[in-house]
Design an enzyme around this catalytic site. Structure first.
Site, PDB file in Angstrom:
ATOM      1  N   SER A 152      29.608  42.441  39.429  1.00 11.71           N
ATOM      2  CA  SER A 152      30.716  43.393  39.420  1.00 11.71           C
ATOM      3  C   SER A 152      31.044  43.790  37.976  1.00 11.71           C
ATOM      4  O   SER A 152      30.178  44.336  37.304  1.00 11.71           O
ATOM      5  CB  SER A 152      31.910  42.784  40.166  1.00 11.71           C
ATOM      6  OG  SER A 152      32.852  43.771  40.462  1.00 11.71           O
ATOM      7  N   ASP A 231      30.411  45.717  51.202  1.00 18.63           N
ATOM      8  CA  ASP A 231      31.240  45.490  50.005  1.00 18.63           C
ATOM      9  C   ASP A 231      32.364  46.530  50.008  1.00 18.63           C
ATOM     10  O   ASP A 231      32.110  47.740  49.951  1.00 18.63           O
ATOM     11  CB  ASP A 231      30.323  45.673  48.787  1.00 18.63           C
ATOM     12  CG  ASP A 231      31.004  45.403  47.462  1.00 18.63           C
ATOM     13  OD1 ASP A 231      32.229  45.610  47.364  1.00 18.63           O
ATOM     14  OD2 ASP A 231      30.292  45.005  46.531  1.00 18.63           O
ATOM     15  N   HIS A 264      31.480  41.624  48.878  1.00 17.09           N
ATOM     16  CA  HIS A 264      31.481  41.603  47.408  1.00 17.09           C
ATOM     17  C   HIS A 264      31.519  40.185  46.812  1.00 17.09           C
ATOM     18  O   HIS A 264      31.385  40.029  45.612  1.00 17.09           O
ATOM     19  CB  HIS A 264      32.702  42.386  46.915  1.00 17.09           C
ATOM     20  CG  HIS A 264      32.678  42.745  45.450  1.00 17.09           C
ATOM     21  ND1 HIS A 264      31.740  43.599  44.906  1.00 17.09           N
ATOM     22  CD2 HIS A 264      33.472  42.377  44.419  1.00 17.09           C
ATOM     23  CE1 HIS A 264      31.965  43.734  43.607  1.00 17.09           C
ATOM     24  NE2 HIS A 264      33.010  43.004  43.282  1.00 17.09           N
TER      25      HIS A 264
HETATM   26  N1  LIG Z   1      41.906  40.543  43.435  1.00 19.60           N
HETATM   27  C1  LIG Z   1      41.039  41.534  43.989  1.00 19.60           C
HETATM   28  C2  LIG Z   1      39.658  41.004  44.165  1.00 19.60           C
HETATM   29  C3  LIG Z   1      39.036  40.635  42.873  1.00 19.60           C
HETATM   30  C4  LIG Z   1      37.606  40.305  43.113  1.00 19.60           C
HETATM   31  O1  LIG Z   1      37.034  40.552  44.174  1.00 19.60           O
HETATM   32  N2  LIG Z   1      36.999  39.728  42.107  1.00 19.60           N
HETATM   33  C5  LIG Z   1      35.620  39.431  42.231  1.00 19.60           C
HETATM   34  C6  LIG Z   1      34.908  39.987  41.027  1.00 19.60           C
HETATM   35  S1  LIG Z   1      35.139  41.741  40.931  1.00 19.60           S
HETATM   36  C7  LIG Z   1      35.388  37.926  42.275  1.00 19.60           C
HETATM   37  O2  LIG Z   1      34.307  37.468  42.008  1.00 19.60           O
HETATM   38  N3  LIG Z   1      36.429  37.161  42.605  1.00 19.60           N
HETATM   39  C8  LIG Z   1      36.369  35.717  42.587  1.00 19.60           C
HETATM   40  C9  LIG Z   1      35.906  35.105  43.856  1.00 19.60           C
HETATM   41  O3  LIG Z   1      35.510  35.818  44.795  1.00 19.60           O
HETATM   42  O4  LIG Z   1      35.883  33.867  43.901  1.00 19.60           O
HETATM   43  C10 LIG Z   1      41.546  42.011  45.321  1.00 19.60           C
HETATM   44  O5  LIG Z   1      42.541  41.496  45.740  1.00 19.60           O
HETATM   45  O6  LIG Z   1      40.915  42.884  45.924  1.00 19.60           O
END
Ligand SMILES: N[C@@H](CCC(=O)N[C@@H](CS)C(=O)NCC(=O)O)C(=O)O
Length: 285
Positions: A152, A231, A264
């Site tokens: 990402s 995603d 994602h």
């Molecule tokens: N906080 C965001 C999502 C953030 C997100 O998806 N971050 C990804 C990277 S872009 C990630 O790897 N998050 C940590 C995880 O999934 O453990 C939301 O609420 O939609």
């Protein structure tokens, strides 16, 4: 004090015959303490092993990949050192830096901010290059065999840093990268904040624009990108099709694999991480 003396081991855990470590050090690029993690495979004594940097996405830390991706088993088998930095400075004291999850803390975008008040500490491109030097100076890593990948925001980071510094990173891959940040909301918010309103400065940090500008195969052995088709960020934020078209026009080999049903998150990453390690192992030799 030397760089070496400033490198503190925070914790250490045996893992697949090797060792999982978490470090803190005083970063000169950032001007603050930074944390990163390392997986050191077994049998490293007296050798120089390939090393693979992993850049994580929004809201992540130096722990996320090591805890969730399950990459250590393949790294142990293939004899690859894994290194994962944090995703931004921490405690820089910029007003509002923890107010949003997609800008500021946890969202450094792997570039050097040029706009106030971010430019003093938010220097993540310089930081990754500093960390590369530190790792090469302190771990049994081969300077000729350094690769980079990420997810990402970190996929954007891996692609742009590899394209900006192909002499430093010999192989590159990504999971669900922000492939054309100058045209998506995450990228436009981050670049506007870190680089300022003049959009002519933005394209030097956009993988799709960098491929267009290069107009040739910067990585003749190819770039590997995996993308889940379930995603939720795909349509609005990621633009893999723009990267695909730029690579086609430039003659840059790209393997863009689209996976039905995958979202994602780290269930997606853990499903394909071994393929990425094998890809880098093959390319790094
Ligand atoms: N906080 C965001 C999502 C953030 C997100 O998806 N971050 C990804 C990277 S872009 C990630 O790897 N998050 C940590 C995880 O999934 O453990 C939301 O609420 O939609």
């Amino acid at each position: 004090m030397t760089e070496l003396a400033q490198l503190n081991v925070l914790s250490e855990h045996a893992c697949f015959g090797g060792v999982q470590r978490f470090y803190q050090h005083a970063s000169s690029a950032i001007g603050l303490p930074m944390r990163f993690s390392v997986y050191l495979p077994p049998g490293a004594e007296g050798k120089r092993l390939p090393v693979l940097f992993y850049l994580a996405g929004l809201t992540c830390t130096e722990e996320t990949f090591m805890i969730k991706a399950g990459a250590q088993r393949a790294a142990s088998e293939l004899g690859i050192i894994l290194v994962a930095p944090d995703t931004s400075p921490r405690g820089a004291g910029v007003p509002g830096e923890t107010d949003s999850w997609d800008f500021g803390a946890g969202a450094g975008f792997y570039l050097d901010a040029t706009a106030e008040p971010w430019s003093r500490h938010y220097r993540m491109e310089s930081y990754i290059l500093e960390l590369r030097e530190l790792v090469l100076a302190t771990l049994p890593a081969d300077p000729q065999r350094v690769g980079i990948f990420g997810h990402s925001m970190g996929g954007h980071g891996a692609l742009t840093l590899a394209l900006r510094h192909p002499e430093l990173f010999r192989s590159v891959s990504a999971f669900a990268p922000i492939a054309a940040p100058t045209r998506c909301p995450w990228g436009r918010k981050a670049f506007g904040g870190y680089l300022g309103a003049d959009q002519s400065a933005w394209r030097a940090h956009d993988a799709t624009e960098l491929i267009k500008d290069a107009g040739r195969a910067v990585f003749p052995d190819g770039i590997l990108v995996d993308q889940g088709l379930a995603d939720k960020f795909l349509a609005e934020q990621l633009y893999p099709e723009a990267l695909e078209e730029a690579c086609r026009a430039a003659g840059q080999p790209l393997e863009l694999r689209r996976h039905a049903g995958y979202d994602h998150g780290y269930y997606f990453i853990s499903s394909f991480v071994e393929d990425h390690l094998r890809f880098h192992s093959l390319n790094l030799g």
